[in-house]
Structure formats: C-alpha cells, structure tokens
Design a protein around this motif. Structure first.
Motif, PDB file in Angstrom:
ATOM      1  N   TRP A   1      67.113  50.455  96.225  1.00 27.47           N
ATOM      2  CA  TRP A   1      65.954  50.018  95.452  1.00 27.47           C
ATOM      3  C   TRP A   1      66.232  50.077  93.952  1.00 27.47           C
ATOM      4  N   PHE A   2      65.602  49.147  93.212  1.00 23.20           N
ATOM      5  CA  PHE A   2      65.562  49.187  91.750  1.00 23.20           C
ATOM      6  C   PHE A   2      64.094  49.127  91.358  1.00 23.20           C
ATOM      7  N   ILE A   3      63.615  50.162  90.663  1.00 19.03           N
ATOM      8  CA  ILE A   3      62.197  50.282  90.328  1.00 19.03           C
ATOM      9  C   ILE A   3      62.040  50.458  88.822  1.00 19.03           C
ATOM     10  N   THR A   4      61.239  49.617  88.188  1.00 20.78           N
ATOM     11  CA  THR A   4      60.925  49.830  86.777  1.00 20.78           C
ATOM     12  C   THR A   4      59.685  50.710  86.661  1.00 20.78           C
ATOM     13  N   GLY A   5      59.615  51.464  85.581  1.00 18.70           N
ATOM     14  CA  GLY A   5      58.455  52.319  85.353  1.00 18.70           C
ATOM     15  C   GLY A   5      58.398  53.484  86.315  1.00 18.70           C
ATOM     16  N   GLY A   6      59.461  54.296  86.354  1.00 19.42           N
ATOM     17  CA  GLY A   6      59.545  55.374  87.340  1.00 19.42           C
ATOM     18  C   GLY A   6      58.876  56.670  86.937  1.00 19.42           C
TER      19      GLY A   6
ATOM     20  N   ASN B   1      57.385  47.146  88.510  1.00 22.73           N
ATOM     21  CA  ASN B   1      56.241  48.050  88.462  1.00 22.73           C
ATOM     22  C   ASN B   1      55.777  48.345  87.045  1.00 22.73           C
ATOM     23  N   ALA B   2      56.678  48.359  86.063  1.00 21.21           N
ATOM     24  CA  ALA B   2      56.310  48.739  84.700  1.00 21.21           C
ATOM     25  C   ALA B   2      55.222  47.816  84.158  1.00 21.21           C
TER      26      ALA B   2
ATOM     27  N   ILE C   1      54.297  44.265  91.208  1.00 17.83           N
ATOM     28  CA  ILE C   1      53.040  44.998  91.192  1.00 17.83           C
ATOM     29  C   ILE C   1      52.115  44.276  90.224  1.00 17.83           C
ATOM     30  N   THR C   2      51.260  43.433  90.775  1.00 13.96           N
ATOM     31  CA  THR C   2      50.303  42.708  89.936  1.00 13.96           C
ATOM     32  C   THR C   2      49.010  43.527  89.923  1.00 13.96           C
ATOM     33  N   SER C   3      47.952  43.046  90.510  1.00 13.99           N
ATOM     34  CA  SER C   3      46.671  43.742  90.491  1.00 13.99           C
ATOM     35  C   SER C   3      45.666  42.868  91.208  1.00 13.99           C
ATOM     36  N   ILE C   4      44.590  43.489  91.712  1.00 16.15           N
ATOM     37  CA  ILE C   4      43.491  42.645  92.169  1.00 16.15           C
ATOM     38  C   ILE C   4      42.970  41.859  90.967  1.00 16.15           C
ATOM     39  N   GLY C   5      43.255  42.375  89.771  1.00 15.65           N
ATOM     40  CA  GLY C   5      42.945  41.661  88.543  1.00 15.65           C
ATOM     41  C   GLY C   5      43.838  40.468  88.293  1.00 15.65           C
ATOM     42  N   GLY C   6      44.780  40.212  89.174  1.00 14.95           N
ATOM     43  CA  GLY C   6      45.568  38.989  89.130  1.00 14.95           C
ATOM     44  C   GLY C   6      44.978  37.909  90.013  1.00 14.95           C
TER      45      GLY C   6
END
Length: 280
Positions: A8-13, A86-87, A136-141
């Motif tokens: 995995w590569f995850i931004t904002g860890g 994610n960031a 990782i968007t949002s229900i706000g997307g």
C-alpha cells in the motif's frame, strides 16, 4: 508474504483514515508506505513498521516530494498494489467570504495533490497491469450543504477525476474506488479544518449554523475510523470492487436522497432538455 497480501501507498498517514488504515495494515499480512509532512513522524512510523513498511516525508502540494515518495515506496516495497489518496482537509465558510488564497490552497491539497500522486503512480501500475486506487472523497463530493461550497467544489472535482480515470485504466486491469465518508471521529471538523467566520448577516441562519454544527459535532460523529479502515482493507482484496462507496449511514442516506431527487428533477425537465437538439 502470502499471495493475497498487498503493498500500500497512503498519503496523509498522521491522522484520520490514513492513520487508522496504516495501523491496521501493520497488523495484517500487507505492507505499507505512509506519507507524513514532518520527518519525525515519518521516522517514528518506520521504527514501528520495521520490515512491514516505511514512513516517507511528502507534502502533496510539492510535486518533487510526491515523485520522490512514490519512487522510494516502490524501491522499498518492491511494487505497489493499492494507492490511497487520503491527504486532504475541509475549508468551511460561505462561498462569498472564503478568500482566493484559501480557495487555491483547498484545491491545491484536495485536487492537485491527488493528481500529483496519480501521475506519479500510474506509470508503475500500468506497467504491472494491475492495482487499485482509493480516492478518499466525501459524501460532500456527491451532495452539497451550506457553508462548504469550496470544499464541495474540490471533492466534486476529485469524484469526476476518479470516475473518468476508472474508464481509462479499467481495461488495463486497474480498479478505482471513490470512498465517500460522512462524519467520522477524525480531526476533519476540528484542528484539520479551516473555518472562515460568517460575517454576512444573511448567511448566519444557513452557513453560520452549519459551521457551528460542524464544530460542535467534532469528536462525536457517528463514523468509526477503525471500522472504515477495515472496510477499505476488505475492499482492496475484492476481485471486483465498486466505483463508489459511501461510508456511514448518513452518507448512504444522503447519496440515496441525492440521486432520488436528481431523477425526480430530471423527469420534470427531460422534455425541455431533449428539445435543445436539432430536429431529427
């Protein structure tokens, strides 16, 4: 490492979903490269991860750092299977009152940041003809509320990028999923958010009230970040993951209401829309 394990590569860890997911992955058979904005955070994660992962310094607004972080992750882990954009953060305030500098910062982090990551990882995923991108968007997307217009703009943009990307890379064996959370007990509405105070009296009942509600709900949201992390982990191990995944009861309810309302509105205006074409 088992044949079903992932890299995995995850931004904002450091916080929120990124921290919860990275923590979970270190307990599983998967390996993880997580990014942090500060060297001390990256070093501490590398110490905890041991041979299971690595912490990398990366601000998603810095393109050279993004490219270097992706290259270092590939070199350390050997390859990447799952990339998590994610960031991000929320800029809250009325559309009329959020200044240009803050609008640009919001889009630089929430839109151009993920784009930088995508451009850095896609050559690697295309060469392997496999991979899974989680945005990782949002229900706000998907649905808008008062007082978050600039944030919604950034997340609607990321939704569109994810949907289009899925049509481009799907034939290459690469999956894309837009994760759309509602309120979770992260720092999103707390110290991670940017609030522009409502000075215009006309907006106090709408924007002002919604900002107050967001601040007062911080730390008491219904969503559990650890449960969300487990869902993302399970999703990445599915052979045919969905393009969209609203997370949380409010997100599911809001998405359903948005598309129900949209279909009802479409029924009312369909004849008018159809009439814009040249006659057959």
């Amino acid at each position: 490492m088992s044949t079903s394990s992932k890299n995995w590569f995850i931004t904002g860890g450091s916080t929120g979903f990124g921290a919860a997911l990275a923590k979970l992955l270190l307990q599983k058979d998967d390996k993880v490269a997580a990014t942090f904005r500060h060297q001390a955070q990256a070093e501490e994660f590398s110490r905890r991860a041991g041979d299971r992962g690595v912490g990398l310094v990366c601000d998603v607004t810095d393109e050279p750092q993004v490219k270097q972080a992706v290259a270092d992750a590939i070199q350390t882990l050997g390859h990447l299977d799952v990339v998590v954009n994610n960031a991000g953060y929320g800029s809250l305030g009325s559309i009329e009152e959020v200044d240009d500098a803050e609008v640009q910062r919001q889009f630089d982090v929430n839109v151009f940041g993920p784009l930088r990551v995508l451009r850095a990882v896609l050559p690697h995923l295309r060469a392997r003809k496999s991979g899974h991108i989680l945005n990782i968007t949002s229900i706000g997307g998907l649905r808008a509320f008062p007082g978050a217009g600039i944030y919604h703009g950034s997340k609607f943009a990321l939704e569109g990028i994810g949907e289009s990307l899925a049509t481009q890379v799907g034939p290459l064996g690469i999956h894309v999923t837009n994760i759309e959370p509602s309120g979770f007990r992260t720092d999103w509405a707390g110290r991670s958010a940017s609030y522009t105070a409502t000075a215009i009296e006309d907006y106090r009942p709408t924007v002002g009230q919604n900002l107050q509600n967001s601040q007062s709900a911080s730390g008491n949201q219904a969503g559990d970040p650890d449960r969300a992390a487990q869902i993302m982990y399970d999703l990445a191990h599915q052979p045919s993951p969905p393009l969209h995944l609203p997370l949380g009861k409010f997100a599911v309810k809001s998405a359903r209401e948005k598309f129900t309302d949209l279909l009802q509105e479409l029924d009312k205006v369909a004849a008018l829309g159809d009439s814009a074409d040249f006659p057959e």
